[in-house]
Design a protein around this motif. Structure first.
Motif, PDB file in Angstrom:
ATOM      1  N   UNK A   1       0.831  -1.225  -0.006  1.00 18.58           N
ATOM      2  CA  UNK A   1       0.014  -0.246  -0.070  1.00 18.58           C
ATOM      3  C   UNK A   1       0.740   1.317   0.017  1.00 18.58           C
ATOM      4  N   UNK A   2       0.452   2.262  -0.706  1.00 20.63           N
ATOM      5  CA  UNK A   2       1.178   3.503  -0.741  1.00 20.63           C
ATOM      6  C   UNK A   2       0.431   4.620   0.063  1.00 20.63           C
ATOM      7  N   UNK A   3      -0.983   4.669  -0.151  1.00 19.51           N
ATOM      8  CA  UNK A   3      -1.575   5.563   0.720  1.00 19.51           C
ATOM      9  C   UNK A   3      -3.062   5.025   0.982  1.00 19.51           C
ATOM     10  N   UNK A   4      -3.698   5.563   1.976  1.00 25.22           N
ATOM     11  CA  UNK A   4      -5.175   5.062   2.223  1.00 25.22           C
ATOM     12  C   UNK A   4      -5.740   6.252   2.450  1.00 25.22           C
ATOM     13  N   UNK A   5      -7.369   6.228   2.320  1.00 27.00           N
ATOM     14  CA  UNK A   5      -8.236   7.508   2.420  1.00 27.00           C
ATOM     15  C   UNK A   5      -9.481   7.167   2.888  1.00 27.00           C
ATOM     16  N   UNK A   6     -10.096   7.674   3.961  1.00 21.54           N
ATOM     17  CA  UNK A   6     -11.251   7.368   4.315  1.00 21.54           C
ATOM     18  C   UNK A   6     -11.740   8.991   4.682  1.00 21.54           C
ATOM     19  N   UNK A   7     -13.125   9.184   4.380  1.00 23.72           N
ATOM     20  CA  UNK A   7     -13.697  10.448   4.624  1.00 23.72           C
ATOM     21  C   UNK A   7     -14.522  10.240   5.966  1.00 23.72           C
ATOM     22  N   UNK A   8     -13.575  10.739   7.121  1.00 27.27           N
ATOM     23  CA  UNK A   8     -14.132  10.348   8.467  1.00 27.27           C
ATOM     24  C   UNK A   8     -15.201  11.531   8.748  1.00 27.27           C
ATOM     25  N   UNK A   9     -16.129  11.081   9.554  1.00 28.89           N
ATOM     26  CA  UNK A   9     -17.208  11.951  10.166  1.00 28.89           C
ATOM     27  C   UNK A   9     -16.850  12.098  11.775  1.00 28.89           C
ATOM     28  N   UNK A  10     -16.645  11.176  12.297  1.00 29.75           N
ATOM     29  CA  UNK A  10     -16.230  11.209  13.841  1.00 29.75           C
ATOM     30  C   UNK A  10     -15.443  10.118  14.123  1.00 29.75           C
ATOM     31  N   UNK A  11     -15.504   9.748  15.467  1.00 27.53           N
ATOM     32  CA  UNK A  11     -14.647   8.640  15.937  1.00 27.53           C
ATOM     33  C   UNK A  11     -15.120   7.342  15.570  1.00 27.53           C
ATOM     34  N   UNK A  12     -16.389   7.315  15.344  1.00 25.58           N
ATOM     35  CA  UNK A  12     -17.268   5.730  15.005  1.00 25.58           C
ATOM     36  C   UNK A  12     -17.544   5.629  13.786  1.00 25.58           C
ATOM     37  N   UNK A  13     -17.729   6.943  12.803  1.00 22.86           N
ATOM     38  CA  UNK A  13     -18.279   6.758  11.710  1.00 22.86           C
ATOM     39  C   UNK A  13     -17.624   7.505  10.522  1.00 22.86           C
ATOM     40  N   UNK A  14     -17.996   6.968   9.166  1.00 13.30           N
ATOM     41  CA  UNK A  14     -17.319   7.631   8.005  1.00 13.30           C
ATOM     42  C   UNK A  14     -18.226   7.978   6.863  1.00 13.30           C
ATOM     43  N   UNK A  15     -17.976   8.689   5.895  1.00 16.86           N
ATOM     44  CA  UNK A  15     -18.897   8.940   4.812  1.00 16.86           C
ATOM     45  C   UNK A  15     -18.700   8.023   3.952  1.00 16.86           C
ATOM     46  N   UNK A  16     -19.859   7.409   3.212  1.00 13.82           N
ATOM     47  CA  UNK A  16     -19.875   6.487   2.115  1.00 13.82           C
ATOM     48  C   UNK A  16     -19.278   6.988   0.916  1.00 13.82           C
ATOM     49  N   UNK A  17     -18.642   6.255   0.132  1.00 15.46           N
ATOM     50  CA  UNK A  17     -18.372   6.429  -1.184  1.00 15.46           C
ATOM     51  C   UNK A  17     -19.078   6.229  -2.437  1.00 15.46           C
ATOM     52  N   UNK A  18     -18.955   6.649  -3.458  1.00 16.11           N
ATOM     53  CA  UNK A  18     -20.111   6.206  -4.378  1.00 16.11           C
ATOM     54  C   UNK A  18     -19.394   6.342  -5.858  1.00 16.11           C
ATOM     55  N   UNK A  19     -18.225   5.317  -5.839  1.00 20.25           N
ATOM     56  CA  UNK A  19     -17.738   5.482  -7.213  1.00 20.25           C
ATOM     57  C   UNK A  19     -16.745   6.758  -7.556  1.00 20.25           C
ATOM     58  N   UNK A  20     -15.800   6.956  -6.910  1.00 20.99           N
ATOM     59  CA  UNK A  20     -14.669   8.186  -6.954  1.00 20.99           C
ATOM     60  C   UNK A  20     -13.801   7.761  -8.443  1.00 20.99           C
ATOM     61  N   UNK A  21     -13.226   9.115  -8.723  1.00 15.06           N
ATOM     62  CA  UNK A  21     -12.334   8.853 -10.124  1.00 15.06           C
ATOM     63  C   UNK A  21     -11.082   9.478  -9.616  1.00 15.06           C
ATOM     64  N   UNK A  22      -9.839   8.723 -10.161  1.00 16.65           N
ATOM     65  CA  UNK A  22      -8.682   9.040  -9.929  1.00 16.65           C
ATOM     66  C   UNK A  22      -8.307   9.995 -11.198  1.00 16.65           C
ATOM     67  N   UNK A  23      -7.995  11.269 -11.052  1.00 13.68           N
ATOM     68  CA  UNK A  23      -7.543  12.056 -12.077  1.00 13.68           C
ATOM     69  C   UNK A  23      -6.172  12.381 -11.889  1.00 13.68           C
ATOM     70  N   UNK A  24      -5.405  12.257 -12.931  1.00 14.45           N
ATOM     71  CA  UNK A  24      -4.019  12.603 -13.104  1.00 14.45           C
ATOM     72  C   UNK A  24      -3.683  13.907 -13.346  1.00 14.45           C
ATOM     73  N   UNK A  25      -2.469  14.432 -13.009  1.00 16.64           N
ATOM     74  CA  UNK A  25      -2.003  16.057 -13.180  1.00 16.64           C
ATOM     75  C   UNK A  25      -2.437  16.147 -14.763  1.00 16.64           C
ATOM     76  N   UNK A  26      -2.162  15.554 -15.423  1.00 15.97           N
ATOM     77  CA  UNK A  26      -2.204  15.853 -16.979  1.00 15.97           C
ATOM     78  C   UNK A  26      -3.693  15.957 -17.266  1.00 15.97           C
ATOM     79  N   UNK A  27      -4.663  14.940 -16.513  1.00 13.97           N
ATOM     80  CA  UNK A  27      -6.005  15.056 -16.912  1.00 13.97           C
ATOM     81  C   UNK A  27      -6.647  16.641 -16.091  1.00 13.97           C
ATOM     82  N   UNK A  28      -5.919  16.889 -15.063  1.00 19.04           N
ATOM     83  CA  UNK A  28      -6.578  17.873 -14.235  1.00 19.04           C
ATOM     84  C   UNK A  28      -6.221  19.273 -15.146  1.00 19.04           C
ATOM     85  N   UNK A  29      -5.138  19.253 -15.999  1.00 17.68           N
ATOM     86  CA  UNK A  29      -4.721  20.520 -16.754  1.00 17.68           C
ATOM     87  C   UNK A  29      -5.701  20.745 -17.873  1.00 17.68           C
ATOM     88  N   UNK A  30      -6.579  19.803 -18.266  1.00 17.57           N
ATOM     89  CA  UNK A  30      -7.710  19.869 -19.124  1.00 17.57           C
ATOM     90  C   UNK A  30      -8.951  20.482 -18.552  1.00 17.57           C
TER      91      UNK A  30
END
Length: 442
Positions: free
Chosen positions: A403-432
């Motif tokens: 593993x290189x990195x991990x991420x959760x969208x934390x709400x509080x100590x006991x819960x996190x926000x649901x994810x709904x199919x995120x997209x990875x956007x490269x630096x090159x795609x971001x420029x567009x």
């Protein structure tokens, strides 16, 4: 003084009530069937009266129903972004998640290494529901805090397109204002083709596949939508398979249930290669553990393979010879999913060698990536793998080993926000993404 009600009066009342109920029921049916006998104003009054009990129920439900977009925490040791060995990832994520402040689903464009929010979209669900409540069953019953923005598709001008499972297809602009809605039942992945059209999974209702034989089957279909919101092409996947000689795969593998094929991903080829042409489609059918390459212009299946992946949820073109398949690797027993190996797997199929490899097994096994359903993957330009472990609400990046990195969208100590199919956007795609430059210049 108590007076008894005459029997004839009671019977008359019951008879009148029955006549009214039948007549009112017929009126609702007639309006829903687009009959000619009522004008729009009268129709709205009748539907509003008929809807009142459901509205009362919905109000009560919103007060007592838990928010399904707030999930139990599977990874208490991760607080936001957790990186290994001070790795700096200067790419971006288009994050579809739950906003605590907004109390609804939102989309954020975030920079990975510092989680800075570059931009945010917050759809006006009240407006959408008002427009669709009498036209679409999904938005008639949907609760604001339980609607997902599934696999949002971002354009350079800042507009995004999204759906939920079996919902209308919706486009909003960079200011989150509504551009268009296509009524219908759209679901799962959204992708642009080389011409700017959108390919999305849909359901044909009523079914065109074996009418009067399999009336209850969800007739999954591939659909092409123009940038201005017009449905320009739609075809039943079951029909595609039957017309290409695969009737046994559709009907002859186990019992036939409502979720016959479970279409969950359509990937257009953006360029041509020795093995496909620009405009061909990679199509994923979860229920049959099958992926195939299809040419819409000729209605021909060019290649089809069942397994070794099981109940996959994502397929992608990697280069001119290879595709990637994110296999959940589950078995389904009475609608319950169970992992058979303890982790998900990324399969790489090579058209040149006709071989399937699993180079990321060590990473996925160590990280215990275990989405029972859904889940997304992308083989990145440098060979790393990006994963959304949807049901456990975690994003990861890893190489073949670790593993290189991990991420959760934390709400509080006991819960996190649901994810709904995120997209990875490269630096090159971001420029567009041109609208961001315009905002910066202003």
């Amino acid at each position: 003084m108590n007076k008894k009600i005459p029997v004839w009066l009671l019977l008359l009342f019951i008879w009148g009530f029955c006549i009214f109920t039948v007549t009112f029921g017929w009126a609702v049916w007639h309006i829903k069937s687009h009959g000619p006998f009522f004008n729009r104003k009268t129709s709205n009054v009748i539907i509003s009266i008929a809807s009142f009990p459901s509205l009362v129920k919905q109000t009560f439900t919103e007060l007592i129903q838990p928010n399904i977009l707030v999930r139990s925490d599977c990874y208490p040791s991760i607080n936001g972004y957790k990186v290994e060995k001070n790795y700096i990832d200067s790419n971006y994520i288009l994050l579809s998640t739950f906003g605590v402040k907004e109390h609804q689903s939102i989309v954020k464009l975030i920079r990975i290494y510092d989680q800075k929010t570059i931009y945010q979209w917050t759809p006006n669900f009240e407006q959408i529901k008002e427009l669709m409540k009498n036209k679409n069953e999904f938005w008639f019953t949907a609760l604001k805090n339980n609607v997902r923005l599934l696999h949002p598709l971002l354009s350079p001008d800042g507009s995004i397109v999204f759906n939920d499972i079996a919902s209308p297809l919706i486009k909003i602009n960079k200011d989150s204002k509504l551009i268009w809605i296509i009524n219908g039942a759209f679901h799962h992945s959204l992708e642009y083709d080389a011409d700017g059209n959108i390919w999305v999974s849909s359901i044909i209702m009523p079914s065109e596949f074996l009418p009067n034989v399999l009336d209850e089957v969800e007739d999954d279909a591939i659909a092409k939508v123009s940038p201005n919101g017009k449905l320009v092409f739609q075809k039943s996947v079951a029909k595609i398979l039957v017309e290409n000689g695969y009737r046994g795969l559709v009907l002859g593998v186990g019992s036939v249930d409502k979720d016959l094929l479970h279409l969950n991903d359509i990937q257009p080829a953006l360029t041509s290669s020795q093995y496909w042409m620009k405009g061909d489609l990679l199509i994923s059918l979860r229920t049959r553990s099958t992926v195939f390459l299809y040419r819409p212009s000729t209605n021909k299946i060019l290649w089809l393979k069942t397994g070794p992946w099981l109940h996959q949820h994502d397929i992608d073109f990697i280069d001119s010879e290879r595709i990637g398949v994110f296999g959940n690797n589950t078995v389904i027993d009475e609608s319950n999913e169970r992992l058979i190996d303890g982790y998900n797997e990324e399969y790489i199929y090579d058209f040149k060698t006709n071989e399937t490899q699993t180079p990321y097994t060590e990473f996925l096994k160590k990280a215990k990536v275990a989405a029972l359903v859904e889940g997304r993957s992308d083989v990145l330009p440098n060979g790393d793998l990006f994963i959304e472990e949807t049901t456990n609400n975690r994003l990861l990046r890893g190489n073949t080993k670790n593993t290189i990195w991990q991420f959760v969208n934390r709400i509080d100590k006991h819960s996190v926000a649901a994810l709904s199919w995120s997209r990875f956007i490269t630096k090159e795609e971001f420029k567009k993404i041109t609208f961001l430059k315009a905002i910066k210049n202003n």
